[in-house]
Motif scaffolding. Structure first.
Motif, mmCIF file in Angstrom:
data_model
loop_
_atom_site.group_PDB
_atom_site.id
_atom_site.type_symbol
_atom_site.label_atom_id
_atom_site.label_comp_id
_atom_site.label_asym_id
_atom_site.label_seq_id
_atom_site.Cartn_x
_atom_site.Cartn_y
_atom_site.Cartn_z
ATOM 1 N N ASP A 1 1.698 -4.019 -4.512
ATOM 2 C CA ASP A 1 0.693 -4.490 -3.541
ATOM 3 C C ASP A 1 1.343 -5.113 -2.300
ATOM 4 O OD1 ASP A 1 -1.490 -3.587 -4.921
ATOM 5 O OD2 ASP A 1 -1.829 -5.487 -5.961
ATOM 6 N N ARG B 1 0.936 -2.630 0.350
ATOM 7 C CA ARG B 1 -0.432 -2.590 0.897
ATOM 8 C C ARG B 1 -0.633 -3.742 1.880
ATOM 9 N NH1 ARG B 1 -4.831 -0.786 -2.981
ATOM 10 N NH2 ARG B 1 -3.808 0.492 -4.537
ATOM 11 N N PHE C 1 -3.361 4.468 0.582
ATOM 12 C CA PHE C 1 -3.832 3.226 1.191
ATOM 13 C C PHE C 1 -3.718 3.300 2.716
ATOM 14 C CE2 PHE C 1 -3.449 -1.135 2.713
ATOM 15 C CZ PHE C 1 -4.572 -1.703 2.123
#
Ligand code: DQA
Length: 144
Positions: free
Chosen positions: A131, A134, A38
């Protein structure tokens, strides 16, 4: 290319094994691969550092000065009581830190509701599992 560091504190090497109902079943290695992919796609050069030792984490935080443009930090339980970690982040105040937690600490035990590092971080992200990392990287993207 901007360089960022993801710092993972105590017990985060045990994700995928520890308390799966809270942190999920995916292991730390695959989560780290995901973070690196990412970050690269976001245009960052990214390193990941994990330690279970407060002093090592402090040394690593000091070393970010001049070496990294930003940091995503999941300090684990140290978040809730380590004034030494707080002071280390304050000591490198030119480097933006984003505080991250996989779990929603506000839905958990009361001792997790307090963070002693939030005040010296640019912002806080919690509750989105892997997440959260991220989102932390994305937050840095808007800053550096
Ligand atoms: C954590 C939350 C902390 O309270 C806990 O001690 C951890 C992980 C999280 O990612 O949700 O080790 O930082």
């Amino acid at each position: 290319m901007k360089k960022i560091l993801v710092i993972l504190g105590p017990n985060l090497n045990m994700v995928g094994i520890r308390e799966k109902s809270i942190y999920g079943a995916e292991n730390a290695d695959t989560i780290n691969e995901d973070i690196l992919t990412f970050a690269r796609d976001a245009g960052f050069d990214c390193d990941i550092y994990q330690s279970n030792h407060e002093g090592e984490l402090i040394d690593k935080i000091h070393s970010t000065l001049g070496n990294y443009d930003g940091v995503v930090l999941n300090a684990g339980a140290l978040t809730h009581y380590s004034y030494a970690l707080r002071d280390a982040i304050a000591a490198v105040e030119q480097v933006p830190f984003v505080e991250v937690h996989m779990s929603n600490v506000h839905k958990r035990e009361e001792f997790r509701h307090k963070s002693v590092i939030s005040e010296v971080c640019r912002g806080v992200i919690c509750g989105f599992g892997k997440d959260s990392y991220r989102l932390g990287i994305q937050a840095l993207k808007g800053m550096i």
